[in-house]
Design an enzyme around this catalytic site. Structure first.
Site, PDB file in Angstrom:
ATOM      1  N   ILE A 623       0.827  -1.227   0.000  1.00  0.00           N
ATOM      2  CA  ILE A 623       0.000   0.000   0.000  1.00  0.00           C
ATOM      3  C   ILE A 623       0.851   1.264   0.000  1.00  0.00           C
ATOM      4  O   ILE A 623       0.338   2.366  -0.120  1.00  0.00           O
ATOM      5  CB  ILE A 623      -0.985   0.039   1.203  1.00  0.00           C
ATOM      6  N   GLY A 624       2.115   1.133   0.149  1.00  0.00           N
ATOM      7  CA  GLY A 624       2.930   2.339   0.149  1.00  0.00           C
ATOM      8  C   GLY A 624       4.396   1.987   0.236  1.00  0.00           C
ATOM      9  O   GLY A 624       4.767   0.813   0.391  1.00  0.00           O
ATOM     10  N   ALA A 625       5.183   3.013   0.057  1.00  0.00           N
ATOM     11  CA  ALA A 625       6.628   2.803   0.140  1.00  0.00           C
ATOM     12  C   ALA A 625       7.200   3.744   1.180  1.00  0.00           C
ATOM     13  O   ALA A 625       7.042   4.962   1.076  1.00  0.00           O
ATOM     14  CB  ALA A 625       7.254   3.071  -1.215  1.00  0.00           C
ATOM     15  N   GLU A 630       8.917  -1.475   1.848  1.00  0.00           N
ATOM     16  CA  GLU A 630       7.498  -1.405   1.460  1.00  0.00           C
ATOM     17  C   GLU A 630       6.577  -1.450   2.674  1.00  0.00           C
ATOM     18  O   GLU A 630       6.939  -2.002   3.718  1.00  0.00           O
ATOM     19  CB  GLU A 630       7.174  -2.596   0.548  1.00  0.00           C
ATOM     20  N   VAL A 631       5.402  -0.901   2.468  1.00  0.00           N
ATOM     21  CA  VAL A 631       4.356  -0.965   3.507  1.00  0.00           C
ATOM     22  C   VAL A 631       3.235  -1.821   2.929  1.00  0.00           C
ATOM     23  O   VAL A 631       2.830  -1.632   1.778  1.00  0.00           O
ATOM     24  CB  VAL A 631       3.828   0.446   3.876  1.00  0.00           C
ATOM     25  N   ASP A 742       7.775  16.879  11.915  1.00  0.00           N
ATOM     26  CA  ASP A 742       7.414  16.669  10.518  1.00  0.00           C
ATOM     27  C   ASP A 742       5.895  16.533  10.381  1.00  0.00           C
ATOM     28  O   ASP A 742       5.381  15.660   9.690  1.00  0.00           O
ATOM     29  CB  ASP A 742       8.113  15.399   9.988  1.00  0.00           C
TER      30      ASP A 742
HETATM   31  P1  AMP Z   1       5.271   5.808   6.003  1.00  0.00           P
HETATM   32  O1  AMP Z   1       6.487   5.085   5.763  1.00  0.00           O
HETATM   33  O2  AMP Z   1       4.754   5.704   7.398  1.00  0.00           O
HETATM   34  O3  AMP Z   1       5.289   7.226   5.528  1.00  0.00           O
HETATM   35  O4  AMP Z   1       4.153   5.074   5.091  1.00  0.00           O
HETATM   36  C1  AMP Z   1       4.180   5.105   3.708  1.00  0.00           C
HETATM   37  C2  AMP Z   1       2.784   5.021   3.172  1.00  0.00           C
HETATM   38  O5  AMP Z   1       2.186   3.828   3.573  1.00  0.00           O
HETATM   39  C3  AMP Z   1       1.854   6.095   3.735  1.00  0.00           C
HETATM   40  O6  AMP Z   1       1.895   7.270   3.006  1.00  0.00           O
HETATM   41  C4  AMP Z   1       0.520   5.420   3.643  1.00  0.00           C
HETATM   42  O7  AMP Z   1       0.004   5.553   2.333  1.00  0.00           O
HETATM   43  C5  AMP Z   1       0.841   3.974   3.873  1.00  0.00           C
HETATM   44  N1  AMP Z   1       0.635   3.658   5.286  1.00  0.00           N
HETATM   45  C6  AMP Z   1       1.525   3.720   6.283  1.00  0.00           C
HETATM   46  N2  AMP Z   1       0.986   3.330   7.445  1.00  0.00           N
HETATM   47  C7  AMP Z   1      -0.291   3.008   7.173  1.00  0.00           C
HETATM   48  C8  AMP Z   1      -1.362   2.541   7.968  1.00  0.00           C
HETATM   49  N3  AMP Z   1      -1.233   2.369   9.268  1.00  0.00           N
HETATM   50  N4  AMP Z   1      -2.533   2.317   7.381  1.00  0.00           N
HETATM   51  C9  AMP Z   1      -2.672   2.539   6.060  1.00  0.00           C
HETATM   52  N5  AMP Z   1      -1.691   2.974   5.269  1.00  0.00           N
HETATM   53  C10 AMP Z   1      -0.499   3.191   5.815  1.00  0.00           C
END
Ligand code: AMP
Length: 980
Positions: A623-625, A630-631, A742
């Protein structure tokens, strides 16, 4: 010869030809000899040789007559008396009609000397029937009855003679016929009085009236009548009854009542049939119901108005009903060319006047401060007036600057007073002085060798918080005139300045200009010159002091030194310390512990985060990086606990131990927090090769993207609700003395309930993780647009700098994820901020929310609100949503960024899609092309309704496109200006 027999035969034959005339209505018969039939019982006197009775059957009816014919005898005196005739109480005059025959005396040759051809009529009044008692002396003679026609043998000639018996007063009377020697036969005696029969004339009914002489014996008798049912008259109807029983000269005029129409001598309701009405007393016919009325029932006096239609009090009931006007159209306010404190409101007449021509307008003024609006009161002047004006414009004066005014213009017509509905148009406007107030005096407050403290005042009343100042100063060269060639400029929010870094014993020239919010251009400046003190301890001063024997000067020096020390100590403490130490007396129960304080960061992780076995974690989808890897979205299934959706942050392979520790430090921090608006740590995987951080799953992802995807789709109230959540999370963090560093919309996560949670914790992330992070001169990586000036300048990160960032998040949220400062470079942003410029209000941003942003962006961090203050203010706004109704001024030229490459032809875009892309509305490209809008020239012609018609429905998008077109049209717009 037996004359009697001869005569009897002669007379009886006459019956055969007898003519009976019918009685007229107006004759009231008291006695009728023929009608009575049978034996009349009239008295004859003398009994013998006088009047005799004869009878003959004619057509089966027995008819009687009296006759006498004693022409041969002398001195005849024969009486025939009627029975007692009852008189009608008012009939003082009766008629006696007699039909008789008189024989010609010549037909009795031998007795012509004694023969008579007349007889007499007598009358005698009595109150009761006196029976057979008869006395001649009681009778008075009424008339001698002489025949007009004398009958001869073979030529019988009837006579009809009517005589009047007048002045009767007693209950009844007798009549008597005296024969004095004639040959007479009486066939009929009819006694009657006359009446004027009951009648209706001109809708007035008059009763049957006995026709007798009126007052003073006048031939006319006045009779009072009454209008027939459902008719009325102002005067009582009258008429006259003649003695002959004729009605003459009717007076007074009866007319049918409302709802009734005359039919012959009556007034009828059912003639006034449904859908018709008659409102007045008149003899007119009923009329059809007028416009905007209900069809009436039968006999209606009026037709009621349809719902929403009315009759003004002065409108006739017979007229049409009229409706309320529609609101005034195109209400605008203009301040251009107007003197201070004035504006002109103008509007167009309502499209629908309600069918009337008596349109007037009322203007209501309310002044609003924040969410509170109050009537403007008497002070405000209106030209020509504020009520009942016929004109479509009014000049409003004596308005105060920097207040929001709401003007409501109501269109009224003659029926508006009958309805509670109002046809109003409202316009809100803030009156800003087009010229800023001027600075009236500048004075030196304090000075030292290297600094000067100045203050000044402004000329007139103005909201001080909206006035800013531009201070320019330069060193005055000895030979120079009083103006500077090059100078330093400071933009200030207050009317004081402390200028440091100056040279001792030097004269400086100062100029101050006041800036009002929208003018940006200063008023005439005030110029002054001030000099700094000589350097303390300089030989010159000491020498001077000694030379002057100046004990006083020494004292001054001591005082100055003391002041300086006090000031220095203040500087050491720092305003941010005061900010947190003085006002945050209540220490949070728990304080955040920096994981770096642990020698082994792994110990910290284990202390604050629970270890999860990887077998309990199922990864589902990327769902994200993140910076470290990766996330994923996934499922956490710990035995004995409910399955939960989670986000799984992974550490990419090939990491260093340092990276692993930095990665896990986020969990060490997150694990210390427990708050609704802070992302919750479920646990960590540290004991296996692939380290992971498991957090609650936030369905809607990062806030900035979420808002961009839902641009214009949410109400201010919802947006403020989101801000409230973020503020609550931040208050919790600041209570724990954690400084985020931030805070930005991209680091806020949104769950399916649209709850916002602060995320992205970590020690190194500000330096490494955030793509916005930029290396500053001091070496650190900082997200410039979100960071407070003191944090950029000298890395002073505090909760107060988090408050600055919160202000930027507020702006991002209210602008639906717009990039702060748009495409300005980081360098331009820093420069603008230092020059006291601030982001302008986003479109449709509640004024109170924008004011809070500006507070967050105060240069002096000690003056910024605390998260606790922010939270309670947002709570207050949410509790009274009306407070969000006042919208901050919005300048589309500034707030919807147009490319700086605007062409001279006013249409800088090569295509419609390029333009739509620039305003982030590409999704409507097809709508434009489908509608045939293919050139920017066509775009410039579009009006709001055209935009709506091509399928742009969301209010936010509609406004964005409309404002952009407005901005394109305005060639004079200054694109880079967004000074607060
Ligand atoms: P981060 O590394 O925390 O900035 O996460 C990267 C991306 O992953 C974020 O911009 C969100 O799109 C997704 N993400 C991170 N944590 C969550 C979460 N708890 N639930 C849903 N999406 C998440």
């Amino acid at each position: 010869m037996d004359y009697r027999r001869t005569k009897r035969i002669l007379f009886f034959n006459v019956f055969m030809n007898c003519v009976f005339i019918s009685l007229q209505d107006k004759e009231k018969v008291l006695l009728d000899m023929v009608e009575s039939g049978g034996e009349l019982g009239w008295l004859t006197w003398p009994d013998q040789n006088g009047w005799e009775i004869a009878q003959q059957a004619v057509n089966g009816t027995l008819l009687y007559s009296y006759f006498v014919c004693n022409v041969e005898a002398r001195e005849q005196d024969n009486w025939l008396r009627t029975t007692f005739i009852q008189r009608h109480p008012t009939a003082t005059r009766v008629f006696v009609e007699m039909r008789f025959l008189v024989r010609d005396c010549n037909s009795f040759n031998a007795h012509s000397l004694t023969c008579k051809e007349t007889f007499n009529l007598y009358a005698s009044e009595a109150d009761a029937d006196i029976g057979t008692s008869f006395r001649k002396g009681q009778f008075r003679k009424v008339a001698t009855i002489a025949p007009d026609e004398i009958s001869r043998v073979g030529n019988m000639r009837f006579n009809i003679e009517t005589k009047v018996v007048e002045n009767l007063s007693r209950k009844g009377f007798y009549l008597a016929f005296q024969d004095i020697g004639a040959c007479v036969a009486i066939y009929s005696v009819r006694v009657y009085y006359k009446t004027c029969p009951a009648t209706v004339k001109s809708l007035a009914a008059f009763p049957e009236t006995v026709a007798v002489a009126g007052v003073e014996n006048q031939a006319l008798r006045e009779v009072v009548g009454a209008c027939v049912e459902n008719a009325e008259s102002e005067d009582q109807p009258r008429i006259y009854c003649t003695v002959d029983g004729e009605w003459v000269v009717p007076v007074g005029h009866c007319q049918c009542s409302p709802g009734y129409e005359a039919v012959d001598d009556t007034c009828q309701a059912d003639v006034c049939k449904p859908g018709f009405f008659k409102a007045s007393v008149s003899n007119e016919a009923c009329e059809p119901c007028p416009k905007n009325t209900h069809p009436s029932g039968p006999g209606a006096v009026s037709c009621p108005c349809l719902e929403g239609f009315y009759r003004a009090p002065e409108d006739p009931m017979t007229g049409a009903c009229s409706g309320l006007p529609s609101p005034p159209k195109t209400l605008t306010s203009t301040t251009a060319q107007m003197a201070i404190g004035k504006l002109e409101l103008s509007w167009s007449p309502p499209g629908d006047t309600g069918g009337r021509s008596d349109i007037t307008y009322n203007v209501v003024c309310e002044r609003c401060e924040g969410s509170v609006c109050l009537p403007c009161g008497d002070k405000v002047r209106y030209e020509p007036s504020n009520i009942d004006i016929k004109e479509t414009s009014v000049i409003v004066s004596e308005l105060e600057p920097h207040l929001n005014y709401t003007f409501t213009v109501e269109a009224r017509n003659g029926v508006s007073q009958l309805s509670s509905q109002r046809a109003t148009s409202t316009i809100s406007t803030a009156l800003h002085y087009t010229d800023p107030p001027s600075v009236t005096g500048m004075r030196l407050v304090e000075r030292s060798a290297k600094s000067l403290s100045l203050s000044w005042s402004v000329s007139r009343r103005a909201n001080p918080s909206t006035i800013h100042y531009k201070l320019m100063y330069c060193k005055k060269e000895k030979d120079e005139a009083k103006t500077c060639k090059t100078f330093t400029v400071l933009f200030l929010e207050k009317n004081t300045a402390e200028i440091g870094g100056l040279s001792p014993s030097t004269v400086y020239l100062f100029q101050v200009q006041a800036l009002s919010p929208e003018s940006k251009v200063g008023s005439n400046s005030v110029e002054e010159e001030f000099s700094t003190l000589p350097e303390v301890g300089s030989t010159a001063v000491i020498l001077g002091a000694v030379a002057g024997g100046g004990v006083i000067l020494l004292i001054v020096l001591v005082v100055l030194l003391l002041r300086k020390r006090r000031k220095n100590s203040h500087t050491r403490q720092g305003p941010e310390d005061a900010y947190f130490s003085s006002s945050e007396q209540l220490k949070p129960l728990k304080t955040y512990v920096d994981p770096h304080t642990y020698e082994d960061p792994n110990t910290a992780v284990l202390k604050f985060a629970s270890e999860i076995h990887p077998s309990h974690i199922t990864k589902q989808k990327v769902i994200g990086a993140g910076e470290f890897g990766e996330v994923f979205r996934g499922i956490l299934k710990v035995p004995g606990r409910k399955e939960a959706a989670v986000a799984i942050k992974t550490l990419k392979p090939g990491y260093t131990e340092k990276q692993r520790q930095d990665f896990l430090s986020e969990a060490s921090i997150m694990g210390q927090f427990s708050h609704q608006n802070i992302i919750r740590l479920e646990g960590v995987v540290t004991k296996f090769k692939h380290a992971m951080i498991i957090t609650e799953y936030m369905e809607n992802g990062a806030l900035d993207k979420y808002l961009r995807d839902h641009d214009g789709e949410m109400l201010s109230f919802q947006l403020v609700g989101m801000l409230r959540g973020i503020a609550a999370g931040m208050k919790y963090l600041s209570d724990m003395s954690y400084v985020h560093r931030d805070l930005a919309a991209r680091n806020i996560l949104v769950n399916s309930n649209l709850e916002c949670k602060v995320s992205d914790f970590g020690l190194s992330r500000v330096l490494e993780d955030d793509p916005e992070g930029t290396y500053t001169t001091s070496g650190g990586k900082i997200p410039i647009r979100w960071t407070a000036p003191e944090a950029i300048a000298y890395r002073k990160f505090t909760s107060a700098s988090d408050v600055w960032s919160f202000g930027i998040v507020m702006w991002e949220v209210m602008a639906f994820g717009e990039r702060p400062y748009w495409d300005m470079s980081n360098h331009e942003v820093m420069k603008a901020i230092n020059e006291a410029f601030r982001l302008p209000a986003p479109m449709d941003c509640p004024s109170a929310v924008y004011q809070l942003m500006l507070q967050c962006w105060l240069q002096d961090r000690s003056k910024r609100p605390r998260f606790q203050d922010i939270l309670s203010l947002l709570d207050k706004l949410l509790k009274s949503p009306d407070s969000l109704k006042t919208i901050a001024d919005f300048d589309p030229r500034v707030s919807i960024r147009l490319p700086s490459t605007s062409g001279s032809d006013g249409s800088p875009f090569r295509s419609v899609s390029e333009w739509l892309e620039s305003i982030k509305m590409s999704q409507y490209s097809e709508n434009f092309s489908m509608a045939g809008i293919v050139s920017m020239e066509q775009v410039l012609q579009m009006k709001s309704e055209d935009i709506r018609n091509i399928g742009v429905r969301l209010p936010g998008h509609l406004k964005r496109i409309a404002y952009s077109i407005l901005g394109l049209k305005d060639q004079t717009s200054t694109l880079s200006v967004f000074a607060v």
